[in-house]
Write an enzyme that holds these catalytic residues in place. Structure first.
Site, PDB file in Angstrom:
ATOM      1  N   HIS A  20      -5.683  -8.079  -7.323  1.00  0.00           N
ATOM      2  CA  HIS A  20      -5.770  -8.940  -6.377  1.00  0.00           C
ATOM      3  C   HIS A  20      -6.927 -10.054  -6.753  1.00  0.00           C
ATOM      4  O   HIS A  20      -6.781 -11.088  -6.537  1.00  0.00           O
ATOM      5  CB  HIS A  20      -6.846  -8.041  -5.367  1.00  0.00           C
ATOM      6  CG  HIS A  20      -6.253  -7.070  -4.463  1.00  0.00           C
ATOM      7  ND1 HIS A  20      -6.701  -5.736  -4.352  1.00  0.00           N
ATOM      8  CD2 HIS A  20      -4.951  -7.248  -3.663  1.00  0.00           C
ATOM      9  CE1 HIS A  20      -5.779  -5.251  -3.433  1.00  0.00           C
ATOM     10  NE2 HIS A  20      -5.018  -6.139  -2.838  1.00  0.00           N
ATOM     11  N   LYS A  44      -1.823   1.473   7.776  1.00  0.00           N
ATOM     12  CA  LYS A  44      -2.386   2.265   6.760  1.00  0.00           C
ATOM     13  C   LYS A  44      -3.744   2.901   6.993  1.00  0.00           C
ATOM     14  O   LYS A  44      -4.359   2.243   8.110  1.00  0.00           O
ATOM     15  CB  LYS A  44      -2.857   1.258   5.564  1.00  0.00           C
ATOM     16  CG  LYS A  44      -1.755   0.632   4.635  1.00  0.00           C
ATOM     17  CD  LYS A  44      -2.263  -0.208   3.519  1.00  0.00           C
ATOM     18  CE  LYS A  44      -1.028  -0.893   2.865  1.00  0.00           C
ATOM     19  NZ  LYS A  44      -1.656  -1.976   2.006  1.00  0.00           N
ATOM     20  N   ARG A  93       4.191  -7.934  -7.111  1.00  0.00           N
ATOM     21  CA  ARG A  93       4.081  -7.222  -8.162  1.00  0.00           C
ATOM     22  C   ARG A  93       5.235  -6.970  -8.753  1.00  0.00           C
ATOM     23  O   ARG A  93       5.450  -6.951 -10.090  1.00  0.00           O
ATOM     24  CB  ARG A  93       3.111  -5.907  -8.060  1.00  0.00           C
ATOM     25  CG  ARG A  93       1.725  -6.301  -7.741  1.00  0.00           C
ATOM     26  CD  ARG A  93       1.096  -4.865  -7.287  1.00  0.00           C
ATOM     27  NE  ARG A  93       1.807  -4.355  -5.916  1.00  0.00           N
ATOM     28  CZ  ARG A  93       1.284  -3.403  -5.277  1.00  0.00           C
ATOM     29  NH1 ARG A  93       0.127  -2.777  -5.476  1.00  0.00           N
ATOM     30  NH2 ARG A  93       2.038  -3.270  -4.116  1.00  0.00           N
ATOM     31  N   SER A 131      -4.083  -0.328  -4.459  1.00  0.00           N
ATOM     32  CA  SER A 131      -5.116   0.313  -4.076  1.00  0.00           C
ATOM     33  C   SER A 131      -4.979   1.757  -3.728  1.00  0.00           C
ATOM     34  O   SER A 131      -6.157   2.452  -3.902  1.00  0.00           O
ATOM     35  CB  SER A 131      -5.786  -0.452  -2.769  1.00  0.00           C
ATOM     36  OG  SER A 131      -5.919  -1.694  -2.889  1.00  0.00           O
TER      37      SER A 131
HETATM   38  O1  PNS Z   1      -3.077  -5.753   1.720  1.00  0.00           O
HETATM   39  P1  PNS Z   1      -2.009  -5.486   2.961  1.00  0.00           P
HETATM   40  O2  PNS Z   1      -2.288  -4.213   3.576  1.00  0.00           O
HETATM   41  O3  PNS Z   1      -0.573  -5.225   2.153  1.00  0.00           O
HETATM   42  O4  PNS Z   1      -2.181  -6.513   3.793  1.00  0.00           O
HETATM   43  C1  PNS Z   1      -1.204  -6.709   5.002  1.00  0.00           C
HETATM   44  C2  PNS Z   1      -2.012  -7.439   6.052  1.00  0.00           C
HETATM   45  C3  PNS Z   1      -3.263  -7.175   6.424  1.00  0.00           C
HETATM   46  C4  PNS Z   1      -2.008  -8.945   5.674  1.00  0.00           C
HETATM   47  C5  PNS Z   1      -1.113  -7.323   7.417  1.00  0.00           C
HETATM   48  O5  PNS Z   1      -1.072  -5.982   7.906  1.00  0.00           O
HETATM   49  C6  PNS Z   1      -1.586  -8.552   8.527  1.00  0.00           C
HETATM   50  O6  PNS Z   1      -1.361  -9.457   8.494  1.00  0.00           O
HETATM   51  N1  PNS Z   1      -2.299  -7.758   9.536  1.00  0.00           N
HETATM   52  C7  PNS Z   1      -2.767  -8.407  10.534  1.00  0.00           C
HETATM   53  C8  PNS Z   1      -2.081  -8.191  11.940  1.00  0.00           C
HETATM   54  C9  PNS Z   1      -0.628  -8.890  11.856  1.00  0.00           C
HETATM   55  O7  PNS Z   1      -0.690 -10.077  11.976  1.00  0.00           O
HETATM   56  N2  PNS Z   1       0.534  -8.075  11.797  1.00  0.00           N
HETATM   57  C10 PNS Z   1       1.709  -8.695  11.794  1.00  0.00           C
HETATM   58  C11 PNS Z   1       2.020  -9.185  10.284  1.00  0.00           C
HETATM   59  S1  PNS Z   1       3.608  -9.576   9.959  1.00  0.00           S
END
Ligand code: PNS
Length: 170
Positions: A20, A44, A93, A131
């Protein structure tokens, strides 16, 4: 370098890895300002609280002048509208990341057509890092050196004390 654009790097960062950090450093050289937006990923189960994740990202990026760290809750598309910023950074990645990122990009674009997502590829030495794998290795007492920032390694050690390492049932 485009000095005008302010980009948002959203993620759950549970916890932040050197992969990251590599993406953040690359993005900070391309854009005038990077806002790291820490939030929950409802798909998650997080090991660190939102506040812990925010603090670890803040501590790990404190030397990068044009990087600011915030947390938010709710839809990312709504948050972007609120702060009037529509450029997203995400790391890629491997091909295995593509499908999820593709779906997320198109969902965000469907929710708000002003949103553009830019993908950056980390240094090849970090392409295997995740992670969840970091947490598994930390839980089993593995060495975190070179994988996560120092403050993250310390927090992992606090959360997953090494005494569970190599305890086998007979
Ligand atoms: O690091 P991650 O877990 O891959 O990040 C994913 C994240 C947090 C960016 C995504 O889950 C998100 O945007 N969550 C906020 C809620 C939302 O907008 N969900 C719809 C996304 S398409």
């Amino acid at each position: 370098m485009n000095k005008e654009i302010f980009a948002v790097y959203p993620g759950s960062f549970d916890p932040l890895t050197n992969g990251h950090l590599d993406i953040i450093t690359r993005a900070s050289k391309l854009f005038s300002k990077i806002l790291i937006a820490v939030t929950d990923n409802c798909n998650k189960k997080h090991s660190f609280s939102l506040n812990e994740r925010l603090e670890l990202v803040q501590e790990s990026t404190k030397n990068l002048e044009n990087v600011k760290v915030v947390s938010f809750s709710g839809l990312l598309a709504d948050y972007l509208e609120q702060i009037n910023s529509f450029v997203l950074i995400r790391g890629l990645r491997a091909i295995s990341d593509f499908e999820y990122e593709f779906q997320m990009t198109l969902m965000n674009r469907t929710l708000n057509k002003k949103i553009e997502t830019i993908f950056l590829i980390p240094d090849q030495s970090y392409t295997f890092l995740s992670s969840s794998m970091i947490k598994e290795v930390a839980m089993l007492g593995g060495n975190m050196s070179g994988l996560v920032p120092k403050c993250v390694a310390e927090k992992l050690e606090e959360k997953f004390p090494k005494h569970i390492n190599n305890e086998y049932t007979k």
